[in-house]
Scaffold this active site. Sequence first.
Site, mmCIF file in Angstrom:
data_model
loop_
_atom_site.group_PDB
_atom_site.id
_atom_site.type_symbol
_atom_site.label_atom_id
_atom_site.label_comp_id
_atom_site.label_asym_id
_atom_site.label_seq_id
_atom_site.Cartn_x
_atom_site.Cartn_y
_atom_site.Cartn_z
ATOM 1 C CB CYS A 66 -17.768 -14.139 23.330
ATOM 2 S SG CYS A 66 -16.068 -13.723 23.794
ATOM 3 C CG HIS A 117 -18.976 -17.313 25.672
ATOM 4 N ND1 HIS A 117 -17.922 -17.846 24.948
ATOM 5 C CD2 HIS A 117 -18.495 -16.191 26.280
ATOM 6 C CE1 HIS A 117 -16.862 -17.069 25.111
ATOM 7 N NE2 HIS A 117 -17.185 -16.066 25.906
ATOM 8 C CG ASN A 160 -13.531 -16.503 26.640
ATOM 9 O OD1 ASN A 160 -13.909 -16.818 25.518
ATOM 10 N ND2 ASN A 160 -14.005 -15.435 27.273
#
Length: 332
Positions: free
Chosen positions: A111, A253, A283
């Site tokens: 990520c 993020h 996500n």
Amino acid sequence: MSGAGVLAGLGTALPARLVTNEELSRHLDTDDEWIRSRTGIGQRYWSDGASTGDLAVEAGQRALKAAGTDTVDLVVLATTTPDHPCPATAPDVADRLGLSGVAAYDIAAVCSGFIYGLASAVAHITAGLVGSALVIGAETYSTILDPLDRTTSVIFGDGAGAVVLRSGSVDERGAFLGFDLGSDGALKDLIVIPGGGSRERAAAERPQPAGAYFTMQGKPVFRHAVTRMTSSAGALLDRTGWSPASVDRFVGHQANARILHAVADQLRIDGARTVIDLDRVGNTSAASIPLALSRACGEGLLSPGDRVLLSAFGGGLTWGSTALLWPDITAL
């Protein structure tokens, strides 16, 4: 060293299939309220056949168009879900974009990948190795999720975001003002796909490696995400000389709304200045920051000259932050 890497264009892509919380609740022990209250996620997009490379090409095309160019000197693709374990996906993406012959490679920082990709591309530009670059974060997490695991299936979505960088001056809008990067491999097992690599490889007698699904230990990941993003973003603020109150937009993020608000609180950044995009896309790992930037542009939340702080955390463990004064660019 000379010049700076400057943001010149932004493009994104999402697959067609919209997956709501209600759809997931039909086969998982969960419901919309449970998912929203714990993550802030209301829906996500999953691919029905489009690969990571397909989404990367679409986002890349849009970023190039937004930048008003059809060529760059470098393609960097950040992804956890490449089209194949070997070769890298970036050269194929470059070829399909009409960029065959340019340098192209993948980055696997989970990520945090988009921030790492930006840092790598900016380093190439400032060293004078290239004059421009295309940085893409693209993922198809739906291909690595256990469909019966509600702790991961409700969180992740598929998508891609891309930016074009050009060589410019460090004092102009859009120039990236430094990076803070870090890792902690001692905690690698907190976020992991155990099988498929050289430690647990496929064999004739067991062609499907055990542990082929993505796994994550939610509670410690939450804690480390808040700690590391806060520390990294704080270090970047110190480097730029910006005060928390002077940050116009914080784009972290998009892992979990509670994580984003906790980081903003610890940094003492007004929560209203935190960009939230996971409610509509989940996500999306390495794609989450460019997707969030695109949404912020579309909703008029970013104006030329705004102070924008970016920060990410991911498996590895890895983390990273950067900052820029928002330029007058197009997002497609």
